[in-house]
Design a protein around this motif. Structure first.
Motif, short mmCIF file in Angstrom:
data_model
loop_
_atom_site.label_atom_id
_atom_site.label_comp_id
_atom_site.label_asym_id
_atom_site.label_seq_id
_atom_site.Cartn_x
_atom_site.Cartn_y
_atom_site.Cartn_z
N GLY A 1 0.72 -1.13 -0.02
CA GLY A 1 0.16 -0.11 0.09
C GLY A 1 0.91 1.32 -0.02
O GLY A 1 0.35 2.18 -0.73
N SER A 2 1.95 1.30 0.72
CA SER A 2 2.91 2.50 0.70
C SER A 2 3.45 2.73 -0.72
O SER A 2 3.42 3.96 -1.31
CB SER A 2 4.22 2.10 1.48
OG SER A 2 3.64 1.77 2.90
N ASN B 1 -7.74 4.07 10.19
CA ASN B 1 -6.50 4.00 11.01
C ASN B 1 -6.34 4.94 12.08
O ASN B 1 -5.45 4.81 12.96
CB ASN B 1 -5.14 4.32 10.05
CG ASN B 1 -4.86 3.13 9.27
OD1 ASN B 1 -4.06 2.15 9.88
ND2 ASN B 1 -4.90 3.31 7.90
N ASP C 1 -7.78 6.60 -0.57
CA ASP C 1 -6.79 5.57 -0.25
C ASP C 1 -7.64 4.35 0.43
O ASP C 1 -8.25 4.36 1.32
CB ASP C 1 -5.97 6.00 0.95
CG ASP C 1 -5.00 4.90 1.39
OD1 ASP C 1 -5.21 3.70 0.97
OD2 ASP C 1 -3.85 5.39 2.05
N ILE D 1 -7.64 -0.10 2.89
CA ILE D 1 -8.61 -0.87 4.03
C ILE D 1 -10.23 -1.01 3.45
O ILE D 1 -10.67 -2.10 3.23
CB ILE D 1 -8.55 -0.17 5.10
CG1 ILE D 1 -7.09 -0.19 5.85
CG2 ILE D 1 -9.45 -0.90 6.24
CD1 ILE D 1 -6.92 0.28 7.22
N LYS E 1 -4.03 -4.79 0.89
CA LYS E 1 -4.63 -5.70 1.68
C LYS E 1 -5.43 -6.74 1.02
O LYS E 1 -5.00 -7.66 0.52
CB LYS E 1 -5.19 -4.93 2.79
CG LYS E 1 -4.10 -4.04 3.50
CD LYS E 1 -4.73 -3.50 4.88
CE LYS E 1 -3.83 -2.69 5.55
NZ LYS E 1 -2.88 -2.99 6.52
C1 LIG Z 1 -5.25 3.33 4.38
C2 LIG Z 1 -3.90 2.66 4.20
N1 LIG Z 1 -2.93 3.37 3.46
C3 LIG Z 1 -1.66 2.73 3.15
C4 LIG Z 1 -1.05 1.79 3.71
C5 LIG Z 1 0.28 0.97 3.60
O1 LIG Z 1 -0.02 -0.26 3.13
P1 LIG Z 1 1.12 -1.28 3.28
O2 LIG Z 1 1.42 -1.69 4.75
O3 LIG Z 1 0.73 -2.36 2.48
O4 LIG Z 1 2.58 -0.61 2.79
C6 LIG Z 1 -1.97 1.12 4.98
C7 LIG Z 1 -1.41 -0.02 5.87
O5 LIG Z 1 -1.83 -0.38 6.88
C8 LIG Z 1 -3.05 1.42 5.06
O6 LIG Z 1 -4.11 1.09 6.01
#
Ligand SMILES: Cc1ncc(COP(=O)(O)O)c(C=O)c1O
Length: 434
Positions: A116-117, A217, A245, A248, A273
């Protein structure tokens, strides 16, 4: 006192000698006891001490169909007999992007990556290139990954947040480039008037507004009625792109994410995810001309594992299962979750423990707070974290695996019996709270 977790504690000590912190993500070290697992099936996990848990962590979200779902196992097994990675094209890539195009309203095109990052990183870059502007407006408490160019004002302390009208832009880590903040403006979420003022004060600087459309989050807080539409209109009026985003909310709040659930279509969405069903997969979806900048507009993007075939096989099976019978699996997960949320409220009320349970069925959070409702990140700063720790520890003793921030994810594998059993155990947990 009996310790149920002697082996996990031993493993942690051993792991610490070679693995930094003994865990693979510092977020995981925050659990009351960092457990080592040896198996799992459906909604249940088994740790190395032989304890069984009803699981509400879902590996921090991906296991939307539960552990060892037969269709995913079969798809991954079949793919594992073939090359695990090509670093080149194969059929599953477009089979999955076609599924996403069908399911996600904003997905004229899709691109895959692994976490996700990374998906957020490319989303921000695409938005900046498209608008020729540098600044991303993000909201306090929202998480878009751990990268330097994203970890801004995620969990600022009460002493650091600044005035509600002009929140401080705060880095989230030592070692993060300090000038990361120069590319961001921060706003409080769920306050449309304040957002309009902040946008106005930064006229012609903002490339995109990014948000978690449900603030998962920081306590699973829902958007006020009409808020997402108002943000969409504000963006349209100012030439700003809207990024949801959905890492989730995607394939969880509904089959088509928050954009379908709230009928607000962003220009770009990130997802991760659940889309991989447990295998590492994420991506970005959105308007054709925005994504095509990677091919005809000079926007750089890469990733050795982009389109990894085992991840794609897992995703293909996951999306097929989720799409079956008009999305029955997710409808079930959300119904089970809502039942659990109601049950928890009733138990807490019977025991006179003030709480707020916020969120939607498949993702929600328990807040130990005197407040009656939560609208934004700042509201969560008054949560009683000591009480949450006691709750989590007792829940673990009762065989309930819950995220360290009080969040609970519910999968399609949770049965009415799991929910009933969970509520009976939570009755004991709440009775034992000081
Ligand atoms: C809303 C959201 N964006 C981005 C990320 C980042 O994802 P990743 O942990 O797969 O890098 C997360 C991770 O929890 C998230 O909850």
């Amino acid at each position: 006192m009996i310790d149920n977790w002697t082996k996990s504690r031993e493993y942690l000590e051993r792991a610490k000698r070679s693995l930094a912190g003994g865990v693979s993500s510092p977020f995981r070290a925050k659990a009351p006891v960092p457990l080592y697992f040896r198996n799992g099936c459906g909604a249940r996990l088994e740790d190395v001490d032989g304890n069984e848990y009803i699981d509400y962590v879902l590996a921090w979200g991906p296991m939307i169909l539960g552990y060892r779902h037969p269709a995913i196992l079969e798809a991954m097994r079949r793919q594992a007999e073939l090359p695990a990675d090509y670093g080149a094209q194969h059929e599953l890539e477009f089979l999955v992007s076609e599924q996403i195009q069908k399911l996600m309203p904003c997905a004229e095109l899709t691109a895959f990556t692994s976490s996700g990052s990374e998906a957020c990183q490319i989303a921000f870059r695409l938005a900046r290139a498209f608008t020729g502007r540098d600044v991303i407006l993000k909201f306090e408490g929202h998480y878009h990954g751990w990268m330097d160019g994203a970890l801004i004002s995620y969990k600022p302390t009460a002493g650091h947040v600044g005035a509600l009208e002009h929140p401080n832009c705060v880095t989230g880590s030592r070692g993060q480039t300090r000038n990361s903040v120069e590319n961001f403006v921060v706003a409080p979420w769920n306050h449309i008037d304040l957002l309009a003022r902040i946008v106005d004060a930064n006229r012609n600087r903002i490339a995109a507004v990014v948000m978690e459309p449900v603030l998962c989050n920081s306590g699973c807080i829902l958007p006020h009625a009409g808020y997402l539409e108002q943000v969409r209109e504000l963006c349209n009026a100012s030439g700003i792109l809207l990024i949801f985003d959905e890492v989730i909310t995607g394939f969880r709040l509904s089959l088509s994410g928050a954009q379908q659930f709230y009928h607000v279509i962003p220009d770009i969405a990130t997802f991760g995810k659940a889309v991989g069903g447990g295998a590492p997969l994420s991506g970005v979806a959105g308007r054709r001309e925005i994504l095509m900048q990677m091919f005809d507009g000079g926007v750089a993007f890469g990733g050795s594992f982009n389109g990894n075939s085992v991840s794609m096989a897992s995703s293909h099976a996951t999306l097929m299962e989720l799409d079956r019978n008009g999305g029955a699996a997710l409808a079930h997960a959300n119904a089970m979750g809502r039942q659990l949320m109601d049950g928890i409220r009733q138990i807490a009320s019977r025991k006179n423990v003030p709480i707020v349970v916020s969120g939607f069925g498949a993702a929600f959070a328990i807040h130990f707070t005197e407040k009656t409702g939560l609208a934004d990140y700042r509201d969560t700063l008054e949560d009683n974290s000591g009480r949450l720790q006691q709750f989590l520890y007792r829940a673990l003793e009762q065989g309930l695996h819950i995220l360290p921030d009080g969040r609970m994810y519910v999968s399609a594998a949770h049965t009415p019996r799991d929910i009933e059993e969970t509520l009976a155990r939570l009755d004991t947990v709440f009775s034992g709270l000081p």
